[in-house]
Write a protein that holds these residues in place. Structure first.
Motif, PDB file in Angstrom:
ATOM      1  N   VAL A   1       0.863  -1.167   0.000  1.00 17.93           N
ATOM      2  CA  VAL A   1       0.000   0.000   0.000  1.00 17.93           C
ATOM      3  C   VAL A   1       0.903   1.220   0.000  1.00 17.93           C
ATOM      4  O   VAL A   1       1.664   1.436   0.935  1.00 17.93           O
ATOM      5  CB  VAL A   1      -0.908  -0.011   1.236  1.00 17.93           C
ATOM      6  N   MET A   2       0.831   1.983  -1.086  1.00 16.67           N
ATOM      7  CA  MET A   2       1.762   3.092  -1.222  1.00 16.67           C
ATOM      8  C   MET A   2       1.094   4.409  -0.857  1.00 16.67           C
ATOM      9  O   MET A   2      -0.057   4.654  -1.238  1.00 16.67           O
ATOM     10  CB  MET A   2       2.260   3.149  -2.658  1.00 16.67           C
ATOM     11  N   ASP A   3       1.807   5.245  -0.129  1.00 22.11           N
ATOM     12  CA  ASP A   3       1.258   6.542   0.253  1.00 22.11           C
ATOM     13  C   ASP A   3       1.009   7.378  -1.000  1.00 22.11           C
ATOM     14  O   ASP A   3       1.936   7.730  -1.726  1.00 22.11           O
ATOM     15  CB  ASP A   3       2.245   7.258   1.180  1.00 22.11           C
ATOM     16  N   SER A   4      -0.255   7.685  -1.233  1.00 23.55           N
ATOM     17  CA  SER A   4      -0.604   8.518  -2.385  1.00 23.55           C
ATOM     18  C   SER A   4      -1.525   9.623  -1.889  1.00 23.55           C
ATOM     19  O   SER A   4      -2.452  10.025  -2.566  1.00 23.55           O
ATOM     20  CB  SER A   4      -1.288   7.666  -3.434  1.00 23.55           C
ATOM     21  N   GLU A   5      -1.286  10.027  -0.646  1.00 28.27           N
ATOM     22  CA  GLU A   5      -2.077  11.084   0.004  1.00 28.27           C
ATOM     23  C   GLU A   5      -3.566  10.767   0.009  1.00 28.27           C
ATOM     24  O   GLU A   5      -4.413  11.652  -0.120  1.00 28.27           O
ATOM     25  CB  GLU A   5      -1.794  12.431  -0.657  1.00 28.27           C
ATOM     26  N   GLY A   6      -3.873   9.495   0.157  1.00 27.12           N
ATOM     27  CA  GLY A   6      -5.266   9.112   0.293  1.00 27.12           C
ATOM     28  C   GLY A   6      -6.071   9.195  -0.987  1.00 27.12           C
ATOM     29  O   GLY A   6      -7.290   9.304  -0.935  1.00 27.12           O
TER      30      GLY A   6
ATOM     31  N   ALA B   1       5.460   5.646 -12.110  1.00 28.00           N
ATOM     32  CA  ALA B   1       6.443   4.565 -12.203  1.00 28.00           C
ATOM     33  C   ALA B   1       7.621   4.818 -11.269  1.00 28.00           C
ATOM     34  O   ALA B   1       8.084   3.920 -10.570  1.00 28.00           O
ATOM     35  CB  ALA B   1       6.921   4.419 -13.647  1.00 28.00           C
ATOM     36  N   SER B   2       8.123   6.072 -11.221  1.00 26.69           N
ATOM     37  CA  SER B   2       9.317   6.274 -10.403  1.00 26.69           C
ATOM     38  C   SER B   2       8.981   6.180  -8.913  1.00 26.69           C
ATOM     39  O   SER B   2       9.751   5.615  -8.147  1.00 26.69           O
ATOM     40  CB  SER B   2      10.001   7.599 -10.743  1.00 26.69           C
ATOM     41  N   ARG B   3       7.835   6.695  -8.511  1.00 20.18           N
ATOM     42  CA  ARG B   3       7.494   6.589  -7.084  1.00 20.18           C
ATOM     43  C   ARG B   3       7.236   5.138  -6.688  1.00 20.18           C
ATOM     44  O   ARG B   3       7.623   4.696  -5.599  1.00 20.18           O
ATOM     45  CB  ARG B   3       6.295   7.472  -6.766  1.00 20.18           C
TER      46      ARG B   3
ATOM     47  N   THR C   1      11.679  -0.703  -4.050  1.00 19.31           N
ATOM     48  CA  THR C   1      13.094  -0.907  -3.732  1.00 19.31           C
ATOM     49  C   THR C   1      13.342  -0.690  -2.244  1.00 19.31           C
ATOM     50  O   THR C   1      13.943  -1.512  -1.567  1.00 19.31           O
ATOM     51  CB  THR C   1      13.959   0.081  -4.552  1.00 19.31           C
ATOM     52  N   GLU C   2      12.838   0.423  -1.727  1.00 16.96           N
ATOM     53  CA  GLU C   2      13.084   0.743  -0.312  1.00 16.96           C
ATOM     54  C   GLU C   2      12.429  -0.246   0.637  1.00 16.96           C
ATOM     55  O   GLU C   2      12.905  -0.459   1.746  1.00 16.96           O
ATOM     56  CB  GLU C   2      12.621   2.171  -0.004  1.00 16.96           C
ATOM     57  N   SER C   3      11.339  -0.847   0.217  1.00 19.10           N
ATOM     58  CA  SER C   3      10.646  -1.789   1.113  1.00 19.10           C
ATOM     59  C   SER C   3      11.472  -3.068   1.300  1.00 19.10           C
ATOM     60  O   SER C   3      11.251  -3.803   2.260  1.00 19.10           O
ATOM     61  CB  SER C   3       9.276  -2.152   0.545  1.00 19.10           C
ATOM     62  N   GLY C   4      12.379  -3.343   0.385  1.00 19.92           N
ATOM     63  CA  GLY C   4      13.207  -4.547   0.501  1.00 19.92           C
ATOM     64  C   GLY C   4      12.416  -5.824   0.294  1.00 19.92           C
ATOM     65  O   GLY C   4      12.903  -6.924   0.570  1.00 19.92           O
TER      66      GLY C   4
ATOM     67  N   ASP D   1      11.277  -0.753 -16.538  1.00 22.85           N
ATOM     68  CA  ASP D   1      12.552  -0.072 -16.811  1.00 22.85           C
ATOM     69  C   ASP D   1      13.243   0.357 -15.530  1.00 22.85           C
ATOM     70  O   ASP D   1      14.470   0.313 -15.426  1.00 22.85           O
ATOM     71  CB  ASP D   1      12.307   1.199 -17.658  1.00 22.85           C
ATOM     72  N   LYS D   2      12.455   0.794 -14.576  1.00 28.14           N
ATOM     73  CA  LYS D   2      13.037   1.348 -13.358  1.00 28.14           C
ATOM     74  C   LYS D   2      13.323   0.289 -12.299  1.00 28.14           C
ATOM     75  O   LYS D   2      13.956   0.582 -11.295  1.00 28.14           O
ATOM     76  CB  LYS D   2      12.113   2.419 -12.775  1.00 28.14           C
ATOM     77  N   LEU D   3      12.772  -0.908 -12.470  1.00 30.65           N
ATOM     78  CA  LEU D   3      12.985  -1.974 -11.489  1.00 30.65           C
ATOM     79  C   LEU D   3      13.625  -3.163 -12.194  1.00 30.65           C
ATOM     80  O   LEU D   3      12.954  -4.164 -12.481  1.00 30.65           O
ATOM     81  CB  LEU D   3      11.653  -2.413 -10.867  1.00 30.65           C
ATOM     82  N   PRO D   4      14.922  -3.098 -12.440  1.00 32.22           N
ATOM     83  CA  PRO D   4      15.566  -4.194 -13.179  1.00 32.22           C
ATOM     84  C   PRO D   4      15.408  -5.505 -12.422  1.00 32.22           C
ATOM     85  O   PRO D   4      15.472  -5.530 -11.187  1.00 32.22           O
ATOM     86  CB  PRO D   4      17.044  -3.767 -13.237  1.00 32.22           C
TER      87      PRO D   4
END
Ligand code: B12
Ligand code: SF4
Lengths: 314, 446
Positions: free
Chosen positions: B366-371, B385-387, B393-396, B421-424
């Motif tokens: 669940v990604m923070d998208s300001e609700g 895509a970048s967010r 990546t950061e969630s590991g 593209d952004k998540l090899p």
């Protein structure tokens, strides 16, 4: 101790808009107070409920609503007459769903022919709606507007992406126009300004601030409508004074609550009543927040909202 | 009548000692006028001023609590007429009417329906809040029998006793001592006796007036009799009357500071036609009712009304949100599907509900998208895509998965290439558009 009712009066007034022609012609709007506030001002016209009819059989409607129209839904003329004569519809909203590229891609000419046939058959005012495909709608609604010339009916929806062509067509054929923006008072205002800058008479506009269903954004539509109505009345802002439309049925009959059978979700209760109530509560909420006209699908929901409107008169 | 900041200032010590946390007495007075601070923050204010100010600084609509314990419902304290101005504060209570003319079995059935009415909706537990025990028989013994039954079967459910007979009231209230019941039915003919009964049982008094004039007269008199907590009924029954009177009451209390009507309102929606009843109850939810009395409990009606109340009482500035993290549904293993969505409460609960229903264990990011909902967040540039790739990546989370595969909502299929593209090393799979397509989709993969 006597209680002095704190009445409000406003400088502004919603435009009164005449629809259709002949004995079944109607008008909406004209109020100088908030919805149903006849106790402190003038509400000359009752809200109008248009019943939705489609150019093609409504395969994506839930079975419960498909079933009530199963004998007529293959033929838009028969369907419209059924709503007018058997169900007492005050207006018909003909949605040209089949023109959508993904739903049959029916040509503009063919759609216009359907409009003509329906218009010739019915006496109540007609609202002509595209398939909500911004690009295809420009072609379809231009032809449809020509077919409806002189009928004083409503056409829409003009959106930011396509308003120029559609507004021009409405103007050339002397029709009323629905302007739809996306849940924001400023966007709504901006679109109405753009359309009037083309020379379109703002007293022939209907504002659709974009509808939503109960539990799926209802509070946004509800509050945008209240804000538009207050700005129209209290600030006397003419750009926001066209009557408002809530196109409720199409949002309601795609949410899970109007489709999921009771067997899987016993805590949600009877599907038949749940669906009808979902549409009726959604629609009546928008009447309370400011809509002057509704588009609805299920006859039982329409019936309930009519009773509600009757009870709102004091 | 509410006092202005300057009027309040005149009653303060004017020493500018700052003990209240404000730089000056005037600043404190201004905040007090806007109800942003409370009077007890100034330690030096005189008794006399306190009394004058206490009256004036009390909330324009008195807070009243219905019931006690975990099922207690707070009412009143509203501050605005329109929900876009500021969040409506205390959601109205739904009460179902139970007549004392019913057989014991029928009454018991209705009580059971109240107890079974709880629904989980968007993370909140919602239910029919209260029982409205109605002395339709006119017989005190019957009302008491019903009260006894209700107190036995549903001791935690808040109660409103409805009668015009003070003796019947006293006997019935006896079963709800310490439970913050409401005694409804005080009118011009019985007020002093009803006030006595309410006081004895520490119940709030429900004023049943015929019109607004009589209402403000009765609340004034009740106050003179020492009643503080009240619930008010102007006699409005038709939908249009409910809108009119509730609007006048709310405006009078908020804009004119008229204390006589500064209490929670009780509205009656019962209709033989339950579809119409739902719409009238809905009107009371939207337009200022604090207790809405219904004729019968129906699951479909509950769902509709609970949802409406939830919509109307949400904060117009902040959509309901859930916390950003990777949620586990069931007991997912290294091969279980991994999906992503936004942190709008509604979106999260719809999606997680569908996954739970189909019993396929999953991980749901669940990604923070300001609700914001999926499409709104995408349109607003919060679900890009970048967010998404940064969050993944950061969630590991990749470490926990045998195959790095991410399922994205069908409505944002357009993002799949860019995320890849952004998540090899990751495979991006487009899921169905609507969440109700998830069970079939997940089962087909299992
Ligand atoms: C309410 C609403 C708003 C509210 C916000 C509500 C919120 N908290 O998100 C407000 C008014 C703020 C708003 C604003 C905007 N909105 Co808006 N909004 C809507 C509306 C009416 C409903 C959204 C909603 O609540 N949906 C319900 C939730 C549950 O849906 P959902 O999150 O998509 O989840 C469903 C699926 O995606 C799926 N799903 C979800 N997660 C997952 C995960 C997986 C793995 C899978 C398989 C499935 C899945 O399951 C759910 C149920 O089926 C829609 C139109 C509509 N009817 O959909 C437009 C809509 C989303 N908005 C839109 C737009 C353009 C905007 C604005 C940019 C325009 C504007 N008015 O300024 C702004 C942007 C916001 C900003 N801050 O800048 C467009 C998006 C167009 C597009 N296709 O990109 C829409 C579609 C309207 C339209 N037709 O033009 N909006
Ligand atoms: S504590 Fe009281 S006296 Fe001191 S500054 Fe604040 S208001 Fe004035």
């Amino acid at each position: 101790m006597p209680f002095t009712p704190p009445k409000e009066s406003y400088n502004g007034k919603i435009f009164e808009l005449a629809l259709g022609s002949g004995e079944k012609a109607l008008a909406i709007g004209g109020e100088n107070v908030l919805s149903f506030h006849g106790f402190e001002g003038s509400t000359p016209r009752k809200p109008v409920i248009a019943m939705e009819v489609q150019d093609i059989a409504p395969a994506d409607w839930p079975q419960t609503v498909q079933d009530v129209y199963k004998d007529v839904s293959g033929d838009p003329v028969a369907w419209a007459l059924h709503c007018q004569d058997k169900l007492g519809a005050e207006a018909i909203a003909l949605r040209l769903t089949g023109t959508h590229p993904d739903k049959g891609d029916i040509s503009a000419e063919q759609a216009a022919a359907t409009v003509k046939k329906v218009l010739e058959a019915i006496k109540v005012p007609l609202i002509i709606l595209g398939s909500n495909h911004a690009e295809k709608d420009t072609a379809v609604l231009v032809k449809a507007a020509e077919a409806a010339k002189g009928s004083n009916c409503v056409i829409g929806k003009a959106q930011e992406a396509n308003y120029k062509t559609i507004a021009a067509a409405a103007m050339a054929n002397d029709l009323k126009l629905i302007a739809m923006s996306e849940l924001d008072i400023n966007l709504s205002k901006q679109l109405n300004i753009l359309i009037t800058q083309m020379g379109f008479d703002r007293e022939k506009l209907i504002t659709d601030p974009m509808c939503s269903a109960l539990s799926y954004g209802l509070e946004y539509t509800y509050s945008v409508m209240e804000r538009i109505k207050l700005a129209a009345l209290a600030q006397n802002d003419p750009v926001l004074q066209p009557p408002m439309l809530a196109d409720a049925g199409m949002y309601v009959w795609k949410v899970k609550e109007t489709q999921a059978p009771e067997a899987g979700l016993p805590e949600w209760g009877s599907l038949a009543e749940r669906g009808i109530a979902w549409e009726a509560v959604t629609a009546s909420s928008f009447l309370v927040s400011g809509a002057d006209m509704l588009i609805m699908r299920h006859p039982a929901a329409v019936e309930a909202v009519k009773k509600f409107i009757a009870e709102m008169e004091v | 009548m509410a006092l202005t900041g300057v009027e309040i200032f005149k009653l303060l010590p004017k020493t500018n000692c700052k003990k209240c946390g404000q730089p000056t007495c005037l600043a404190f007075a201004m905040k007090l006028a806007q109800r942003q601070v409370s009077l007890d923050q100034c330690p030096d204010v005189s008794e006399e001023s306190k009394q004058k100010l206490g009256e004036a600084s009390a909330p324009p609509i008195r807070p009243v609590t219905l019931g006690a314990g975990t099922r207690a419902v707070k009412m009143g304290e509203e501050t605005v007429l329109f929900r876009h101005e500021k969040k409506f504060v205390n959601p109205c209570a739904f009460a179902v009417k139970i007549e004392d003319t019913l057989s014991e079995a029928d009454a018991a059935k209705k009580i059971d329906e109240v107890l079974a009415s709880e629904i989980d909706r968007v993370g909140q537990k919602l239910r029919v809040d209260a029982m409205f025990l109605s002395n339709d028989s006119g017989d005190a013994a019957k009302l008491e029998a019903l009260a006894k039954l209700a107190a036995q079967k549903a001791p935690d459910v808040p109660v409103i006793i409805s009668t015009v007979n003070p003796d019947a009231a006293g006997a019935a209230l006896g079963h709800f001592s310490g439970k913050n019941a409401v005694l409804y039915g005080a009118n011009a003919g019985n007020l002093p006796a009803m006030a006595e009964k309410a006081k004895a049982a520490k119940a709030a008094l429900g004023i049943a007036a015929k019109n607004l004039d009589e209402l403000s007269d009765l609340t004034e008199k009740a106050k003179g009799l020492g009643i503080e907590d009240m619930v008010i009924d102007s006699g409005a029954r038709k939908a249009g009357e409910i809108l009119r009177d509730n609007t006048y009451i709310r405006r009078a209390a908020l804009k004119k500071g008229i204390k006589q009507v500064g209490y929670p309102v009780i509205n009656f929606a019962e209709r033989g036609d339950e579809m119409l009843e739902s719409l009238v109850a809905g009107l009371a939810v939207k337009k200022y009712g604090s207790i809405v009395v219904l004729g019968a409990v129906r699951k479909w009606k509950d769902l509709v009304l609970f949802s409406l109340r939830q919509n109307i009482y949400t904060d117009p500035q902040v959509p309901m949100q859930v916390q950003q993290k990777v949620y586990k549904i069931g007991e997912p293993g290294p091969k279980s599907p991994f999906l992503i969505t936004t942190n709008f409460s509604l979106t999260y609960f719809i999606v997680s509900g569908e996954i739970e229903n189909c019993k396929v264990p999953c991980r749901l990011a669940v990604m923070d998208s300001e609700g914001l909902s999926v499409l709104t967040a995408w349109a607003a540039g919060k679900f890009t895509a970048s967010r998404i790739s940064q969050f993944i990546t950061e969630s590991g989370i990749g470490e926990e998965l045998e195959q790095k595969e991410l399922i994205i909502p069908g409505y944002v299929a357009i993002l799949s290439g860019a995320i890849e593209d952004k998540l090899p090393g990751w495979k991006i799979t487009v899921g169905p558009r609507e969440a109700n397509g998830l069970p079939a989709f997940l089962k087909a993969r299992a």
